[in-house]
Write an enzyme that holds these catalytic residues in place. Structure first.
Site, short mmCIF file in Angstrom:
data_model
loop_
_atom_site.label_atom_id
_atom_site.label_comp_id
_atom_site.label_asym_id
_atom_site.label_seq_id
_atom_site.Cartn_x
_atom_site.Cartn_y
_atom_site.Cartn_z
N HIS A 6 1.62 1.76 -9.96
CA HIS A 6 1.55 2.90 -9.05
C HIS A 6 2.57 3.97 -9.43
CE1 HIS A 6 0.15 -0.61 -6.60
NE2 HIS A 6 -0.87 0.21 -6.41
N ARG A 42 -10.10 4.89 -6.10
CA ARG A 42 -11.35 4.15 -6.14
C ARG A 42 -11.48 3.37 -4.84
NH1 ARG A 42 -13.52 -0.76 -7.66
NH2 ARG A 42 -15.39 -0.69 -8.97
N HIS A 73 3.82 -0.96 -6.95
CA HIS A 73 4.38 -1.67 -8.09
C HIS A 73 4.48 -0.73 -9.28
CE1 HIS A 73 4.09 -5.33 -5.76
NE2 HIS A 73 2.85 -5.02 -5.47
N THR A 105 -0.94 5.61 0.58
CA THR A 105 -0.92 4.16 0.38
C THR A 105 -0.70 3.44 1.70
OG1 THR A 105 0.15 2.33 -0.81
CG2 THR A 105 1.55 4.17 -0.17
N ARG A 106 -1.27 2.22 1.80
CA ARG A 106 -1.01 1.33 2.92
C ARG A 106 -0.58 -0.04 2.40
NH1 ARG A 106 -6.62 -0.34 2.31
NH2 ARG A 106 -6.35 -2.46 3.06
#
Length: 573
Positions: free
Chosen positions: A206, A292, A203, A198-199
């Site tokens: 996730h 995605r 929340h 992740t970058r």
């Protein structure tokens, strides 16, 4: 552990004996230096700690060409992103860089020696081919812009020998090397590990998708966010790490671990996904979630996504056997209010009520101070985001006034200062053009280069003040569009807001009302390079507001600007 590194052996160059590193440290003082940029430092760190295994240095021409053309190193190993050390033609000449010579690689921030490189070759890459094959060639791709606008002309290939680890003064306890993370997994008894890339902030959705992925595979979760270079405009890593730390207690006890990845992303979509899988394999993960539009930078110059939504998953699947890490497709999660739970979108029956908040909507709510429901994000996460991203009424901004000399911009700026001091509650700083010239740029002339440098200085000061929540009013002539754009980017990159005010008072009126006679002196040739007389003024086409002191008095103009600020939420109720 069963999860073997890419290539079979972890190339942990930091693990060499201390006496050898001491010898290298002494040698480093006798060698010429190459100072590394921020991106090069990220790459070197992952070369040294084994994150880029099987690499042991920056790619030589054979490895580079193989990766660009076929995603293969010269020895046939799978690798999808070129890892290169770029230098200028001037550096090649000045340092007399040649095969067989050794150079000390230093951190540009503190000049500390990090490694010694032995040069294999010095080569000039075909950037057009690299741009097309690695990044699909669109000029709007951030990596393509970097390649043409920032990367230097030559690449240096060669293996490196480690001297020191990079110094990090933030979150040192969360910066595991691959060897350290593998040891931690072994200590905890983790055999299966699902890595989550992740970058962005995380929340509730996730958390739900990572928990589902882990439970379905009887695994644990490695939250492995990128804290090197990401996409321009992303939320800073300090805020994001505080979010991850706040979220961690929400996982079932003992399920998740947080570790930071010092990666300089290229936003290369499907190729980047393969790269990320290799890196996570080296860090000891057995599974990797591929999302995605994984590592996609948005839309290209035609307004179309750079990469297809499932390109990354397709390419990673193609190389699954070689990668030796199981790909977990990212599931889009949606909230079911009637059940107070999240579920994968493709598993929700038709007609069932769902709720979602987009990233754009979240940013709008943060900006305006609107409520963010607990079904979307946990209160402790929202608290962190609000601390770093206060609502507009608490944010700093820069009002940048541009126009001819004697256009009225200085009078408008002074009146704005008084008005904002009266009603905004912010610190208000005034940067008048003549004041800046005498205090910050006294040695500069009026050439195009010096004018640009002057605006850059104003922009830097404005960005720092704006970052701290101040209202900045700057009123240089700023005749060049390029300089004004740089000023906007500088302020916005620092997290501030930039409002361009074009004081479009006609030149004829500015000259006619010039009681000091400056225009007359310029017309007489006593002043050279004077905007509007013998130098150009490039009128802005993207101003946020246009005013004219010939037809409108200063009080009314100030009122117009204040109304604009109010309409954009800069003043509270």
């Amino acid at each position: 552990m069963a999860n073997t590194p890419h290539g079979g052996v972890l190339k942990d160059l930091l693990a060499r004996d201390a006496p050898i590193r001491d010898q290298l440290l002494k040698e480093s003082d006798t060698l010429q230096d190459i100072s590394l940029t921020e991106r090069q430092l990220c790459d070197l760190e992952l070369i040294l700690n084994g994150g880029f295994s099987p690499l042991e240095g920056f790619m030589n021409e054979k490895d580079y060409n193989g990766v660009v053309d076929d995603l293969r190193l010269a020895d046939g190993s799978l690798f999808s992103i070129p890892i290169t050390l770029d230098v200028s033609a001037e550096e090649v000449k000045t340092l007399d860089i040649a095969p067989g010579k050794r150079y000390t690689l230093r951190d540009f921030r503190d000049d500390s020696p990090l490694a010694i490189i032995t040069i294999d070759d010095v080569y000039k890459p075909n950037k057009d081919v690299e741009a097309k094959k690695v990044f699909r060639g669109d000029p709007e791709h951030p990596a393509v812009r970097y390649l043409y606008n920032t990367a230097k002309e030559y690449y240096l290939g060669g293996k490196v020998q480690a001297i020191n680890r990079l110094n990090h003064y933030d979150y040192a306890g969360l910066r595991y090397t691959p060897a350290e993370l593998r040891a931690e997994f072994n200590k905890l008894g983790w055999q299966k590990v699902v890595a989550f890339q992740t970058r962005n902030p995380m929340h509730r959705a996730h958390r739900e998708l990572t928990v589902r992925a882990a439970r379905s595979r009887q695994a644990n979760v490695l939250i492995h966010p990128v804290v090197g270079l990401t996409k321009p405009g992303d939320i800073d890593h300090y805020t994001r790490v505080r979010v991850y730390k706040a979220l961690l207690p929400r996982y079932p006890n003992g399920m998740a671990l947080l570790s930071l990845l010092p990666l300089a992303m290229r936003m290369a979509g499907d190729r980047e996904a393969v790269w990320h899988a290799i890196i996570r394999k080296n860090y000891g993960a057995s599974h990797f979630i591929v999302g995605r539009d994984h590592a996609g930078p948005g839309k290209n110059s035609q307004g179309v996504d750079f990469y297809g939504p499932y390109d990354a998953q397709v390419l990673v699947e193609k190389y699954r056997d070689e990668l030796g890490i199981e790909v977990v497709p990212f599931q889009m999660m949606t909230y079911l209010p009637d059940k107070d739970e999240y579920a994968p979108k493709d598993e929700v029956p038709e007609g069932v009520k769902t709720l979602d908040i987009s990233g754009t909507e979240l940013r709008r709510r943060l900006k305006l101070g609107l409520a963010i429901p607990e079904w979307f994000s946990y209160p402790e996460v929202v608290k962190v985001l609000r601390e770093s991203h206060p609502p507009r009424a608490q944010q700093g901004f820069t009002l940048f006034l541009t126009g001819y000399h004697n256009s009225g911009k200085d009078s408008i700026a002074r009146a704005l200062q008084v008005t904002l001091n009266q009603q905004s509650g912010r610190t208000v700083s005034l940067l008048l053009g003549e004041t800046v010239r005498s205090e910050l740029s006294s040695e500069l002339g009026f050439s195009r280069e010096d004018r640009h440098k002057n605006i850059q200085r104003i922009a830097f000061v404005a960005s720092e003040l704006t970052r701290s929540g101040a209202a900045v009013i700057a009123s240089p002539i700023a005749p060049l569009e390029e300089s004004r754009q740089v000023a906007r980017e500088t302020v916005e990159k620092a997290g501030g807001n930039f409002i361009l005010v074009h004081v479009a008072t006609p030149l004829e009126y500015a000259e006619k009302t010039d009681r000091k006679g400056v225009y007359a002196r310029a017309r007489a040739g006593e002043i050279k390079g004077f905007t509007g007389v013998d130098d150009v003024y490039e009128a802005p086409t993207n101003a946020d507001i246009v005013v004219d002191a010939e037809t409108t008095d200063v009080r009314t103009i100030v009122h117009q600007i204040v109304l604009l600020l109010e309409s954009q939420g800069y003043f509270g109720n």
